[in-house]
Write a protein that holds these residues in place. Structure first.
Motif, PDB file in Angstrom:
ATOM      1  N   SER A   1      -4.715  43.003 -14.125  1.00  9.90           N
ATOM      2  CA  SER A   1      -4.457  43.079 -15.554  1.00  9.90           C
ATOM      3  C   SER A   1      -5.772  43.116 -16.322  1.00  9.90           C
ATOM      4  O   SER A   1      -6.845  42.787 -15.797  1.00  9.90           O
ATOM      5  CB  SER A   1      -3.629  41.877 -16.022  1.00  9.90           C
ATOM      6  OG  SER A   1      -4.430  40.707 -16.050  1.00  9.90           O
TER       7      SER A   1
ATOM      8  N   ASP B   1      -7.258  39.723 -16.314  1.00  6.78           N
ATOM      9  CA  ASP B   1      -7.933  39.413 -15.058  1.00  6.78           C
ATOM     10  C   ASP B   1      -9.321  40.039 -15.027  1.00  6.78           C
ATOM     11  O   ASP B   1     -10.298  39.427 -14.577  1.00  6.78           O
ATOM     12  CB  ASP B   1      -7.119  39.939 -13.873  1.00  6.78           C
ATOM     13  CG  ASP B   1      -5.874  39.105 -13.615  1.00  6.78           C
ATOM     14  OD1 ASP B   1      -5.900  37.909 -13.961  1.00  6.78           O
ATOM     15  OD2 ASP B   1      -4.907  39.650 -13.070  1.00  6.78           O
TER      16      ASP B   1
ATOM     17  N   GLU C   1      -2.111  40.265 -20.964  1.00  6.32           N
ATOM     18  CA  GLU C   1      -1.649  39.994 -19.600  1.00  6.32           C
ATOM     19  C   GLU C   1      -0.674  41.072 -19.120  1.00  6.32           C
ATOM     20  O   GLU C   1      -0.424  41.205 -17.926  1.00  6.32           O
ATOM     21  CB  GLU C   1      -0.940  38.632 -19.539  1.00  6.32           C
ATOM     22  CG  GLU C   1      -1.778  37.438 -19.953  1.00  6.32           C
ATOM     23  CD  GLU C   1      -2.733  36.971 -18.863  1.00  6.32           C
ATOM     24  OE1 GLU C   1      -2.802  37.659 -17.824  1.00  6.32           O
ATOM     25  OE2 GLU C   1      -3.402  35.948 -19.061  1.00  6.32           O
TER      26      GLU C   1
ATOM     27  N   PHE D   1      -1.894  46.416 -16.975  1.00  9.21           N
ATOM     28  CA  PHE D   1      -2.390  46.414 -15.604  1.00  9.21           C
ATOM     29  C   PHE D   1      -3.036  47.743 -15.264  1.00  9.21           C
ATOM     30  O   PHE D   1      -2.578  48.806 -15.687  1.00  9.21           O
ATOM     31  CB  PHE D   1      -1.242  46.158 -14.615  1.00  9.21           C
ATOM     32  CG  PHE D   1      -0.610  44.802 -14.757  1.00  9.21           C
ATOM     33  CD1 PHE D   1      -1.117  43.708 -14.079  1.00  9.21           C
ATOM     34  CD2 PHE D   1       0.494  44.624 -15.572  1.00  9.21           C
ATOM     35  CE1 PHE D   1      -0.533  42.463 -14.203  1.00  9.21           C
ATOM     36  CE2 PHE D   1       1.078  43.382 -15.711  1.00  9.21           C
ATOM     37  CZ  PHE D   1       0.563  42.291 -15.024  1.00  9.21           C
TER      38      PHE D   1
ATOM     39  N   TYR E   1      -3.055  33.642 -10.356  1.00 11.63           N
ATOM     40  CA  TYR E   1      -1.882  33.689 -11.218  1.00 11.63           C
ATOM     41  C   TYR E   1      -1.110  34.995 -11.075  1.00 11.63           C
ATOM     42  O   TYR E   1       0.123  35.015 -11.088  1.00 11.63           O
ATOM     43  CB  TYR E   1      -2.300  33.495 -12.678  1.00 11.63           C
ATOM     44  CG  TYR E   1      -2.429  32.043 -13.099  1.00 11.63           C
ATOM     45  CD1 TYR E   1      -2.889  31.075 -12.195  1.00 11.63           C
ATOM     46  CD2 TYR E   1      -2.103  31.636 -14.380  1.00 11.63           C
ATOM     47  CE1 TYR E   1      -3.015  29.755 -12.577  1.00 11.63           C
ATOM     48  CE2 TYR E   1      -2.230  30.309 -14.775  1.00 11.63           C
ATOM     49  CZ  TYR E   1      -2.687  29.370 -13.851  1.00 11.63           C
ATOM     50  OH  TYR E   1      -2.792  28.069 -14.220  1.00 11.63           O
ATOM     51  N   SER E   2      -1.830  36.099 -10.979  1.00 10.80           N
ATOM     52  CA  SER E   2      -1.151  37.392 -10.888  1.00 10.80           C
ATOM     53  C   SER E   2      -0.321  37.482  -9.614  1.00 10.80           C
ATOM     54  O   SER E   2       0.828  37.939  -9.622  1.00 10.80           O
ATOM     55  CB  SER E   2      -2.168  38.533 -10.935  1.00 10.80           C
ATOM     56  OG  SER E   2      -2.833  38.552 -12.179  1.00 10.80           O
TER      57      SER E   2
ATOM     58  N   ARG F   1       3.812  37.722  -9.233  1.00 14.09           N
ATOM     59  CA  ARG F   1       4.533  38.740  -8.475  1.00 14.09           C
ATOM     60  C   ARG F   1       5.448  38.100  -7.443  1.00 14.09           C
ATOM     61  O   ARG F   1       6.548  38.596  -7.179  1.00 14.09           O
ATOM     62  CB  ARG F   1       3.539  39.690  -7.798  1.00 14.09           C
ATOM     63  CG  ARG F   1       2.835  40.625  -8.768  1.00 14.09           C
ATOM     64  CD  ARG F   1       2.101  41.732  -8.034  1.00 14.09           C
ATOM     65  NE  ARG F   1       0.951  41.237  -7.292  1.00 14.09           N
ATOM     66  CZ  ARG F   1      -0.271  41.129  -7.809  1.00 14.09           C
ATOM     67  NH1 ARG F   1      -0.494  41.487  -9.067  1.00 14.09           N
ATOM     68  NH2 ARG F   1      -1.271  40.680  -7.094  1.00 14.09           N
TER      69      ARG F   1
ATOM     70  N   SER G   1       6.467  37.740 -15.177  1.00 16.52           N
ATOM     71  CA  SER G   1       5.184  38.241 -15.659  1.00 16.52           C
ATOM     72  C   SER G   1       4.121  37.152 -15.542  1.00 16.52           C
ATOM     73  O   SER G   1       4.421  35.957 -15.515  1.00 16.52           O
ATOM     74  CB  SER G   1       5.301  38.692 -17.112  1.00 16.52           C
ATOM     75  OG  SER G   1       5.478  37.567 -17.957  1.00 16.52           O
ATOM     76  N   ARG G   2       2.874  37.592 -15.505  1.00 17.27           N
ATOM     77  CA  ARG G   2       1.779  36.635 -15.426  1.00 17.27           C
ATOM     78  C   ARG G   2       1.728  35.787 -16.693  1.00 17.27           C
ATOM     79  O   ARG G   2       1.390  34.602 -16.655  1.00 17.27           O
ATOM     80  CB  ARG G   2       0.451  37.376 -15.245  1.00 17.27           C
ATOM     81  CG  ARG G   2      -0.716  36.442 -14.921  1.00 17.27           C
ATOM     82  CD  ARG G   2      -2.046  37.176 -14.927  1.00 17.27           C
ATOM     83  NE  ARG G   2      -3.108  36.309 -14.475  1.00 17.27           N
ATOM     84  CZ  ARG G   2      -3.650  35.337 -15.205  1.00 17.27           C
ATOM     85  NH1 ARG G   2      -3.196  35.117 -16.431  1.00 17.27           N
ATOM     86  NH2 ARG G   2      -4.619  34.576 -14.708  1.00 17.27           N
TER      87      ARG G   2
END
Length: 622
Positions: free
Chosen positions: A8, A11, A53, A56, A599-600, A604, A609-610
């Motif tokens: 993301s 990220d 967030e 991506f 977190y991502s 998943r 969602s993150r």
């Protein structure tokens, strides 16, 4: 980076140490404070970080995603070149409509994303999220001058300034300063976003534009019934002239209404989605010919309405339009109904009578539910189509007919041919120009327009005074599957107008009282009720085992008041809440441990969602 791996924007910023920037609390409070619905804190979800967030990048396989919507990065000069060539080829007015409709679809998609990701977001925060998404996508910087949504009256009014419009840059580079606004796609985006968000048609108009020499663009948005001449705006939103605009205009005063009966709502074609516009383009192309047309689609999608419009915009419009429901005629009578009967052909045939083919001669014959015809009837229909003549039952001579045949079916005729239920030669005779009409769940961008259209019609028909829809009703309708398609939406709105008290807003209990099953339910906070009060939105309360729909949105110091639990549940609502709260904490903790704190990856794994995972992790202080 591995193929298929997604990262993301947030990220990327964290890994590089760069900041994305934050809302300025004062600016946000100033923007949100203009809304008449509620005052909310400057960190109300969705914030700019929450939105980031959702973006991506997957360079390994060449894809960019805004949550579940695929995106592209496109040079503005390339878009400007496309726009310039289209204007030179098609003319400014047609291209303005194309870009307005493309913007509408984009705005409706973003509103759907916000509703799905942050179902408990307050209306002002959700509305401002659209301005942030518009900026994140590189279109324009939005400054909120003033905006108000009054749920009691169901009305919206807003004024915005647009800075650094990408559309203006390219338009000015191509044509210089002119006399008309040029932010066509952005106006469509605003209309699509806010209309989808609030569940009623809200039209935006650009009153100042940089392409006209102004220092910045000034945009006004209002509920459709607050504009005096909204039909002019809808001209760009509708793909074809035959798409209805009268339902969007201001309702005339009661005394000024004509005495003639108002047209039935099914007489209007309403929509702005890409799927609807594609069907309208096909309809317009084939209307000027005599080709046989086959409409396919589920029951209730409007096949007969499209057939009527095909006749109305064709050269045969002054001749008869005759409709036949093949499923409603007994097999023993289908030949008589289609081809006619001579006097004395059988007992009871006291006089000669023309069939539907003869009655439609010179015009259009619409055969609905064509897949229900028997094999014998299919053979006789095939001969009539091939020879252009019919023979009455009991007759001895052929009668020439000039008929354009339009058929419709909710059955897959190719599958019926493979199964031996439908003649292959007849299928190919009918399938000259197929037009597929998508179900309503695949054209959700049209739901706010249809809601507004049916509301206006049934307010007039039943003398109702309902002002609009509550946010709960909007969420429910936008998330409902509509197995009955447009016909079901029409029935739901009519029922709600009858049930709602005068001057009331239509709520979910007015809509769903006929056994409809709402699959996409969730719980959210009722921001207008008592602190901490839960309310069901869009359907049944989700299963207690669902990790994606916790009750932890409640403040820790608030006493929840959930709906009465099922008899099989022991303990009070507080015990259930605490048990779920602890279960969610353990679930999040386990997922983060498995993914090494990523977190991502954990999001998943949990199929959320993150942003949701991060929010809940902060709640549980993980």
């Amino acid at each position: 980076m591995k193929t298929g791996e997604r990262i993301s924007l947030a990220d990327l910023a964290r890994s590089s140490g760069a900041g994305l920037g934050r809302f300025d609390p004062g600016a946000v409070q100033q923007a949100l404070g203009g809304f008449a619905t509620a005052r909310i804190s400057s960190d109300a979800s969705p914030t700019v970080n929450d939105i980031s967030e959702c973006l991506f990048f997957s360079p390994g396989d060449g894809r960019i995603w805004l949550q579940d919507q695929r995106m592209v990065l496109l040079h503005t000069e390339a878009l400007g070149s496309l726009r310039r060539e289209m204007v030179d080829s098609l003319g400014l007015e047609r291209v303005r409509g194309l870009f307005t409709r493309a913007g509408y679809v984009s705005g409706a998609r973003d509103a759907t994303l916000v509703r799905r990701q942050w179902p408990d977001a307050e209306p002002p925060a959700a509305a401002v999220a659209g301005t942030r998404l518009h900026a994140l996508e590189g279109m324009v910087k939005v400054e909120v001058v003033d905006a108000a949504f009054d749920p009691e009256r169901g009305s919206y009014e807003g004024e915005f300034l647009w800075h650094h419009s990408s559309e203006d840059d390219e338009h000015i580079a191509a044509y210089g300063i002119g006399g008309s606004p040029a932010c066509w796609m952005q106006v469509g985006y605003a209309t699509g976003y806010v209309s989808t968000l609030f569940g009623r048609l809200i039209v935006f108009r650009e009153v100042e534009c940089r392409s006209m020499g102004a220092a910045h663009c000034r945009v006004i948005g209002k509920s459709a019934d607050l504009w005096d001449d909204v039909e002019e705006d809808m001209r760009y939103l509708n793909a074809r002239d035959f798409v209805d605009t009268a339902a969007y205009d201001r309702a005339p005063p009661q005394a000024a209404r004509p005495a003639s009966p108002e047209p039935h709502p099914s007489d209007a074609m309403v929509g702005a989605s890409s799927a609807f516009n594609a069907a309208c383009h096909h309809l317009s192309r084939v209307a000027r010919t005599t080709a046989t047309v086959l409409f396919t689609g589920e029951s209730g999608v409007g096949k007969e309405k499209f057939a009527q419009m095909l006749h109305r915009i064709s050269p045969r419009k002054s001749a008869p339009f005759v409709a036949v429901n093949c499923a409603a005629i007994p097999e023993t009578l289908i030949e008589t109904e289609l081809f006619g009967v001579e006097r004395g052909a059988y007992t009871g045939a006291s006089q000669s009578r023309p069939g539907r083919f003869e009655r439609a001669s010179g015009g259009t014959l619409f055969l609905d539910e064509i897949g229900t015809l028997s094999f014998v009837a299919q053979g006789k229909l095939l001969r009539a189509l091939q020879e252009g003549e019919v023979e009455r039952v009991g007759g001895s001579r052929a009668v020439k007919v000039d008929v354009r045949v339009v058929a419709a079916t909710n059955e897959d005729l190719r599958e019926a041919v493979r199964a031996g239920r439908f003649r292959e030669d007849l299928f190919f005779r009918l399938n000259v120009f197929p037009i597929h009409l998508p179900p309503l769940r695949d054209r959700r961008d049209d739901i706010p327009l249809l809601m507004n259209h049916f509301l206006q019609h049934y307010r007039h028909k039943h003398q109702g005074q309902a002002k609009g829809f509550t946010q709960a009703a909007v969420r429910a309708l936008l998330g409902y599957d509509f197995p009955g398609n447009i016909r079901e939406l029409q029935n739901l709105v009519e029922r709600a107008v009858i049930l709602a008290e005068d001057t009331d807003l239509i709520d979910t209990h007015h809509l769903f009282m006929g056994g409809e099953v709402q699959k996409q339910g969730f719980l959210t906070l009722d921001v207008h009720g008592a602190p901490g009060r839960l309310m069901a939105q869009g359907g049944a309360i989700p299963p207690l085992s669902s990790p994606a729909q916790p009750l932890s949105h409640l403040p820790r110091d608030a006493e929840p008041t959930p709906p009465a639990p099922a008899p099989s549940l022991a303990g009070g609502g507080r015990a259930i809440h605490l048990a779920l709260d602890q279960a969610e904490r353990e679930l999040l903790k386990d997922a983060l441990a498995r993914c090494g704190g990523n977190y991502s990856a954990a999001a998943r794994l949990l199929k959320i969602s993150r942003a949701k995972l991060a929010y809940r992790a902060r709640k549980h202080q993980l």
